[in-house]
Write an enzyme that holds these catalytic residues in place. Structure first.
Site, PDB file in Angstrom:
ATOM      1  N   GLY A 137       0.852  -1.176   0.000  1.00 43.98           N
ATOM      2  CA  GLY A 137       0.000   0.000   0.000  1.00 43.98           C
ATOM      3  C   GLY A 137       0.892   1.231   0.000  1.00 43.98           C
TER       4      GLY A 137
ATOM      5  N   ASP B 293      -7.183  -2.614   6.315  1.00 46.05           N
ATOM      6  CA  ASP B 293      -6.788  -3.185   5.030  1.00 46.05           C
ATOM      7  C   ASP B 293      -6.209  -4.586   5.204  1.00 46.05           C
ATOM      8  OD1 ASP B 293      -6.585  -3.240   2.306  1.00 46.05           O
ATOM      9  OD2 ASP B 293      -4.711  -2.111   2.208  1.00 46.05           O
TER      10      ASP B 293
END
Ligand SMILES: *[C@@H]1O[C@H](CO)[C@@H](O)[C@H](O)[C@H]1NC(C)=O
Ligand SMILES: *[C@@H]1O[C@H](CO)[C@@H](O)[C@H](O)[C@H]1NC(C)=O
Length: 832
Positions: A534, A649
């Site tokens: 990410g 996430d």
């Protein structure tokens, strides 16, 4: 007739029975008949006849008048319900409060006080206080002759005492209901046991099941997460010649707060969430296997952060009583002295065990006039003394607690907890001194080196940033904003939630800073790219010490890059858990912002479970361990670390695997710290990964621990099936793994999802249990999803698991993440 909600009830009655609507006092002339209610002055509580759900039996109880969900907090005739609606609650001639019905001439229930009335002209009245206490008052003296709070049921209300009255012998304890529709006396109790040093206990029948431990001046020793300074409620403990009790007080009367002992023996604190119209749990016990009373036997301790088979350890100076059983993972026999003949001789001393729930104090003594040093001498002098600690942890510790008997039920915590000093012989003492000296040595050098380095590092950053001329860069917005953020990082972090009265941010962020040159040379100028996480690319490198590292270089086009970076740095610096990836340092240099992690040789979980050949390397046992490891990591984030962290996430590519294939959760760039009592938040920037997102998050931007639970559920099903959630089934574009699993589950064919590359390595019951837990986690309504502690418990114990309700499916989505904006289209199927 079932009780409708508390609002409507008096209204309905008013229509049906105009003469007995709500009243404020019961007198001999004004009883409460079935259908009527007694309401407290502030209208917070109501008392009347009710039927628990699915039962026609009538009970007299007290419930919240303003809570839309039927929430009964006290019941009078627990074991003696009425079978019709002819019941009347009244005051009889002798001055007792009684329940009578047409079916019998004798009362089914009575307060049974011997002589509430002393003369004929006197009378008693009953009223309901705004704390939910039903009190019986003698008119002549205004004395309370009886109160419901003296006979608690399954709920401990604020201002209710739990404990015992030494003068009258009255014991106030919680007893669970028999079942959700039977308020009769169940088998679980919650009480203060006065033997030795008084302790807070949960019992199942006559068996000790969980020990909260003794009060240590601030909290129960076995509840380290219970700061006494929880903001809206306070816990008071009193122990004197007259009584021993614990009491919750609520600081704001408009908050509804309760502690309930449920039928399976769990104690839970919850508050009423006005906006969402539901009870929100803020604490519960027991939490893990080590909370099981005496799990590892005598002279041992239990460490819940270890693998299942390594959780039991002997105390210093002790060894397993039965090595064979011990290695068969049965710790119940416990440990014995290695050299019993060396005890009570010269040269003995103490070894410190840090961060524990102290052993059962039924065999302990207390002496408040001693301090830590004299306590040690006292213990050493008395041969029967096996351990000691401070009786009161406030102000660095005071008083002296000594144990004179078997040490049982010691538990290790990842953080908090108390220090315990264990008596050992001279050999053990010499051993401990030797190892602590070597540790101390390294610690000292580290402090000397890193302390000033950090300070200089921070000052340099600030200096550098302040000197730079502000220049506007699109992706970070205003440069000044960035500078401010970094400045915050280096000084105080006032925007972080407070806990225990301290600002958490003020704790040191002792994270080494690396300079760009070193990182460039360690990564050979970023030549070995491991992948993309990410918000940036990840490179492999070697420190000059030879240690392998992974460097995450934040992409310059990463939206709120700096804020996320700051978040990640602050977060990870404070988190230490074997199932979380460890950050070694960071680097901020001009436009470069980087995080340096420990290197994970086995990369991420997705490179195994979704790979045709490598998936065969993970048999069921390994996958099961990975599932449990991930669950533990999340549990730590949600509950056990001192902060409440929502990861946001969770997905297979964010689970890294170390050399032994232990899972480590990584990528905290999106994580959010929640305040202790915050349970959900809203964001207008939905970030995360499609396929793992819960419906309430994907559609409304609502995230909470329950949205992480959802992602975990998806991940769990992926690990079992070796398939991605996106995969469509039966050529149905609206289908995905979750839906497919649910369809098979409904037809009792859930095992068909099992990844065939696991061969025969798996056990049906274990896999089914996991699938069931997975489905519980992806249920459409966030409230139905279990908490992580329940998940861990269900995965590792053979307990009954509830049936899952229909999951929610978020399908057919495209999420494009560009520098400028996120676009997403989503179709929802199934209940929300
Ligand atoms: C008490 O709580 C209510 C509801 O949460 C809030 O509106 C009110 O301001 C609080 N009162 C005080 C004195 O804190
Ligand atoms: C040692 O402590 C126990 C428990 O407090 C006490 O009963 C005993 O008398 C003590 N013995 C000595 C020699 O002080």
């Amino acid at each position: 007739m079932n009780l409708p909600n508390g609002f409507l009830y008096p209204l309905l009655l008013f229509i049906q029975l105009p003469f007995c609507s709500s009243i404020s006092t019961i007198t001999s002339a004004h009883p409460v008949a079935d259908g009527g209610v007694l309401v407290s002055q502030g209208e917070t509580f109501a008392l009347g006849f009710f039927s628990p759900r699915n039962s026609g039996r009538r009970y007299v109880g007290v419930w919240y008048n303003k809570v839309s969900e039927q929430t009964v907090v006290w019941v009078a005739n627990r074991d003696d319900p009425l079978n019709d609606t002819s019941g009347v609650l009244s005051i009889n001639g002798a001055g007792n409060l009684i329940i009578q019905s047409n079916a019998s001439s004798t009362p089914v229930w009575s307060t049974n006080i011997l002589a509430p009335l002393t003369n004929n002209s006197d009378s008693v009245v009953a009223h309901l206080s705004d704390t939910g206490n039903l009190v019986l008052i003698r008119q002549s003296t205004q004395e309370t002759v009886w109160q419901g709070f003296d006979y608690p049921t399954q709920t401990m209300m604020p201002f209710m005492k739990l404990g015992l009255d030494r003068k009258t012998g009255l014991k106030r304890l919680l007893t669970s209901w028999r079942s959700p529709d039977d308020p009769g006396f169940g088998s679980c109790t919650c009480r203060i046991d006065p033997t030795g040093i008084p302790q807070f206990f949960l019992y199942k029948g006559s068996t000790r099941w969980w020990r909260g431990g003794p009060w240590n001046g601030v909290r129960w020793s076995g509840v380290p997460e219970m700061g006494n300074n929880d903001g809206f409620f306070k816990v008071t403990y009193v122990e004197d010649r007259d009584e021993i009790y614990v009491m919750d007080s609520i600081l704001n009367a408009s908050i509804f707060f309760r502690m309930v002992l449920d039928e399976s023996g769990y104690i839970r604190r919850s508050i009423w969430h006005e906006t969402n119209q539901r009870w929100v749990e803020i604490w519960s016990a027991p939490k893990d296997r080590c909370d099981n009373y005496g799990r590892c036997g005598v002279y041992s301790y239990c460490d819940p952060n270890q693998n299942l088979n390594e959780e039991c350890k002997c105390l210093p100076g002790f060894e397993p009583k039965s090595p064979q059983d011990w290695y068969l993972r049965d710790g119940s026999q416990g440990c014995k002295r290695k050299r019993a003949d060396l005890m009570c001789r010269n040269g003995e001393g103490f070894v410190k065990l840090e961060r524990v729930k102290v052993p059962d104090t039924s065999v302990a003594r207390v002496n408040m006039s001693l301090n830590a040093e004299t306590c040690k001498d006292e213990c050493l002098r008395n041969c029967s003394c096996v351990a000691y600690t401070s009786a009161d942890i406030r102000g660095g510790g005071r008083g002296c607690l000594t144990w004179h008997g078997d040490l049982v039920d010691t538990k290790l915590y990842a953080s908090d907890g108390q220090d315990l000093y264990i008596r050992v012989d001279s050999i053990e003492l010499a051993k401990a001194r030797k190892s602590s000296n070597s540790i101390k040595g390294t610690k000292r050098t580290l402090v000397i080196v890193t302390g000033p380095t950090l300070l200089v590092g921070f000052l340099l950053i600030i200096f550098y940033l302040c000197k730079r001329r502000p220049n506007i860069r699109g992706h970070w917005g205003k440069q000044s904003h960035r500078r401010m953020l970094l400045f915050n990082l280096a000084t105080t972090h006032k925007d972080y939630p407070e806990e225990d009265g301290h600002d958490v941010g003020e704790r040191n962020v002792d994270l080494p800073f690396f300079n760009l040159r070193d990182i460039k040379s360690a990564t050979n100028n970023f030549s070995d790219k491991l992948g993309e996480g990410g918000f940036g690319e990840v490179y492999k490198g070697h420190l000059s010490s030879g240690q392998e590292i992974a460097v995450k270089r934040l992409s310059k086009c990463s939206g709120q890059g700096v804020e996320e970076f700051r978040n990640e740095v602050l977060l990870i610096a404070r988190l230490q858990h074997r199932n979380l990836v460890k950050v070694l340092g960071c680097c901020i240099d001009g436009e470069e912002t980087m995080l340096i992690y420990e290197y994970m040789p086995n990369k991420s979980l997705d490179s195994f479970i979704f790979d045709h050949t490598r998936k065969a390397l993970l048999d069921w046992k390994k996958r099961y361990e990975i599932i449990i490891g991930i669950a533990r990591g999340i549990l730590y984030l949600h509950q056990d670390s001192r902060l409440r962290i929502i990861h946001r996430d969770l997905k297979a590519s964010n689970i890294l695997l170390d050399g032994e294939m232990n899972p480590k959760i990584s990528d905290f760039g999106l994580a959010r710290i929640f305040g202790r009592h915050q349970t959900q938040a809203n964001t207008n920037r939905v970030v995360g990964t499609f396929g793992y997102m819960s419906p309430e998050y994907a559609l409304d931007g609502l995230f909470s621990m329950k949205s992480d639970i959802f992602s975990f559920g998806v991940l769990l099903l992926e690990i079992i099936s070796g398939k991605k959630n996106f995969t469509s089934y039966n050529d149905d574009p609206l289908s995905n793994l979750v839906k497919h699993t649910w369809d098979l589950w409904s037809e009792d064919r859930a095992l068909e999802i099992v990844d065939c590359s696991m061969g025969n390595s798996w056990k049906e019951l274990e896999v089914l249990r996991c699938i069931q837990v997975g489905l519980l986690c992806v249920q459409g309504d966030a409230v139905d999803r279990p908490t992580m502690s329940t998940v861990v418990f269900m995965l590792s114990n053979e307990v009954a698991i509830p049936s899952p309700k229909q999951p929610a499916f978020v399908v057919e989505g495209t999420m494009t993440s560009t520098c400028s904006k996120n676009e997403m289209t989503i179709t929802m199927i199934g209940p929300r």
